[in-house]
Scaffold this active site. Structure first.
Site, short mmCIF file in Angstrom:
data_model
loop_
_atom_site.label_atom_id
_atom_site.label_comp_id
_atom_site.label_asym_id
_atom_site.label_seq_id
_atom_site.Cartn_x
_atom_site.Cartn_y
_atom_site.Cartn_z
N TYR A 113 -4.33 22.51 66.27
CA TYR A 113 -5.10 23.76 66.42
C TYR A 113 -6.47 23.52 67.07
O TYR A 113 -7.24 24.46 67.21
CB TYR A 113 -5.30 24.41 65.05
CG TYR A 113 -4.07 25.13 64.54
CD1 TYR A 113 -2.91 24.42 64.22
CD2 TYR A 113 -4.06 26.51 64.37
CE1 TYR A 113 -1.78 25.08 63.75
CE2 TYR A 113 -2.93 27.17 63.91
CZ TYR A 113 -1.80 26.45 63.60
OH TYR A 113 -0.70 27.11 63.14
N LYS A 122 5.39 13.46 60.33
CA LYS A 122 6.45 13.08 61.27
C LYS A 122 6.08 11.69 61.78
O LYS A 122 5.96 11.44 62.99
CB LYS A 122 6.52 14.14 62.39
CG LYS A 122 7.70 13.99 63.34
CD LYS A 122 9.07 14.30 62.73
CE LYS A 122 10.16 13.93 63.71
NZ LYS A 122 11.50 13.98 63.11
N ASP A 134 11.01 17.50 59.15
CA ASP A 134 12.35 18.08 59.37
C ASP A 134 13.19 17.99 58.09
O ASP A 134 13.82 18.97 57.66
CB ASP A 134 13.07 17.42 60.57
CG ASP A 134 13.00 15.90 60.56
OD1 ASP A 134 12.27 15.32 59.72
OD2 ASP A 134 13.68 15.26 61.39
N ASP A 187 1.40 24.99 58.35
CA ASP A 187 1.69 26.37 58.72
C ASP A 187 3.18 26.65 58.58
O ASP A 187 3.60 27.65 58.00
CB ASP A 187 1.23 26.62 60.16
CG ASP A 187 1.52 28.03 60.63
OD1 ASP A 187 1.23 28.97 59.87
OD2 ASP A 187 2.04 28.19 61.76
N ASP A 189 5.58 29.22 55.41
CA ASP A 189 6.48 30.37 55.48
C ASP A 189 7.80 30.04 54.77
O ASP A 189 8.40 30.89 54.11
CB ASP A 189 6.76 30.77 56.94
CG ASP A 189 5.61 31.56 57.57
OD1 ASP A 189 4.46 31.40 57.09
OD2 ASP A 189 5.85 32.31 58.53
C1 IPM Z 1 -1.37 31.62 59.46
C2 IPM Z 1 -1.07 32.14 60.86
C3 IPM Z 1 -2.10 31.64 61.85
C4 IPM Z 1 -1.95 30.13 61.94
C5 IPM Z 1 -2.05 32.26 63.25
C6 IPM Z 1 -2.15 33.77 63.20
C7 IPM Z 1 -3.12 31.72 64.14
O1 IPM Z 1 0.23 31.82 61.24
O2 IPM Z 1 -2.47 31.82 58.98
O3 IPM Z 1 -0.47 31.03 58.86
O4 IPM Z 1 -1.12 29.63 62.70
O5 IPM Z 1 -2.67 29.46 61.22
MN MN Z 2 1.45 30.99 59.60
#
Ligand code: IPM
Ligand code: MN
Ligand code: NAD
Length: 361
Positions: free
Chosen positions: A135, A186, A219, A243, A247
């Protein structure tokens, strides 16, 4: 008095922050907490209107005149380059050096787990490095738009950055009595960055003999979070892997709409936001799950030293799920506002039950 800036942002961010605010205001009012809330008009709409993402003055006011931010989400199909999210969200993470991105993914009710087999309790707490890695924005494009185009995206890792996120994960594990910290990397391909993470993980981990150490390639981790999520307690990962596993851990523990997060520089500043984004596919329909944003209120209350109030919000959230007051993503038929109001009332009732004197005495 802690001052909190609310940035609803875009899409469902606006809808879920409205409910988080409702809950927070009920708590503030009920317990007479000294928290001051202000709302900020920052997001895609403002960028498209004024051509400005956030001014330096606004950035300074946000960070210097406030103690924390509660953000909904930033992202809009009309801003394909995501410039405003970069300047506002990543701007705060980087410029305010909010190096811990703490993302607790907790299975609030066994019924919410999407896996076919029954799992026990799940509490997967992610410590995502938040100020460097992929990032950092280092790189460039060469011969752009030609068949010979070259794209370079660097992955920047510093000893300082790696050490402080790993230490934060171990400190948390020790403080909360968690048995294991798993490093997600990784290192079999990324020799230099992975090597740095592994060395520092072992060195820092030596200071926490009561916490077991474990390593997984990202992975395999993706696979294992589905196969046997109950094995995992605290995960530590670089910015990008953190990140991605967020999810995944969020959906395994019930859904993306449920997970909160805190971006923190301990002792300095905190930014709270649900893990999910602006969800353009459901924005404007009033069906977004506000629980991730409402659980950010709980993280915020804990952050400012109100653990009892934080626990009340968590309890009210769990009760709403138990009573099936849920949005369509969880199989329910309630709207965003229905859930927000139900949780708010529950928080207020609890307050009444504790503080009201007996009547007719
Ligand atoms: C998160 C989001 C952000 C990230 C994006 C919107 C830049 O996916 O906060 O998880 O990748 O950090
Ligand atoms: Mn995210
Ligand atoms: P997303 O998280 O917005 O949505 C992914 C899927 O999950 C969608 O199907 C969506 O409907 C569903 N979902 C997400 N939150 C939900 C909720 N609260 N209730 C019910 N369903 C929910 O991810 P995306 O579609 O990849 O991203 C959309 C935009 O949001 C992009 O511009 C992205 O960059 C941005 N984004 C912002 C943040 C942030 O500001 N913190 C975080 C992630 C993504």
């Amino acid at each position: 008095m802690p001052r909190i800036a609310l940035i609803p942002g875009d899409g469902i961010g606006v809808e879920v922050v409205r409910e988080a605010r409702r809950v927070l205001e009920a708590v503030v009012e009920g317990a007479a907490l000294p928290l001051e809330l202000t709302e900020w008009d920052l997001g895609a709409e403002r960028y498209l209107r004024d051509g400005v993402t956030i001014t330096e003055e606004e950035f300074r006011a946000l960070s210097e005149d406030h103690d924390a931010v509660l953000l909904g989400a930033l992202g809009d199909p009309r801003v394909p380059g995501n410039e405003h999210a970069k300047d506002i969200l990543l701007g705060m993470r980087f410029r305010l050096d909010l190096y811990v991105n703490y993302r607790p993914c907790v299975l609030l009710d066994p019924e919410l787990c999407p896996l076919r087999r029954e799992v026990g309790e799940l509490s997967i707490e992610i410590f995502r490095e938040n100020t460097e890695g992929a990032y950092a924005g280092l790189g460039g494009s060469f011969k752009t738009g030609t068949p010979g185009e070259v794209a370079i995206e660097e992955d920047l890792n510093t000893r300082l950055g790696v050490e402080r996120i790993i230490r934060a994960a171990f400190e948390h594990a020790r403080a909360k009595g968690r048995g294991r910290v798993t490093l997600v990397d990784k290192a079999n391909v990324q020799r230099f960055a992975g090597g740095l993470y592994r060395r520092v993980f072992n060195e820092v981990g030596e200071d926490y003999p009561e916490v077991a150490r474990d390593r997984m390639y990202v992975d395999a981790m993706a696979m294992d979070l589905v196969r046997r999520p109950e094995r995992y307690e605290v995960l530590v990962a670089n910015n990008l892997f953190g990140d991605i596993v967020s999810d995944l851990a969020a959906v395994v523990t019930g859904g993306l709409g449920l997970a909160p997060s805190a971006n923190v520089h301990p002792g300095r500043f905190a930014l709270f936001e649900p893990v999910h984004g602006s969800a353009p596919d459901i924005a404007g329909q009033g069906i977004a799950n506000p629980v991730g944003a409402i659980r950010c209120v709980s993280l915020l209350l804990n952050h400012f030293g109100y653990p009892e109030e934080a626990a009340k919000v968590e309890e009210a959230v769990r009760a709403s799920i138990r009573e099936r007051v849920t949005t369509p993503d969880l199989g329910g038929s309630a709207g965003t506002e229905d859930v927000g109001r139900w949780i708010t009332e529950r928080v207020a009732q609890k307050r009444g039950a504790v503080s009201q004197p007996p009547t007719g005495a």
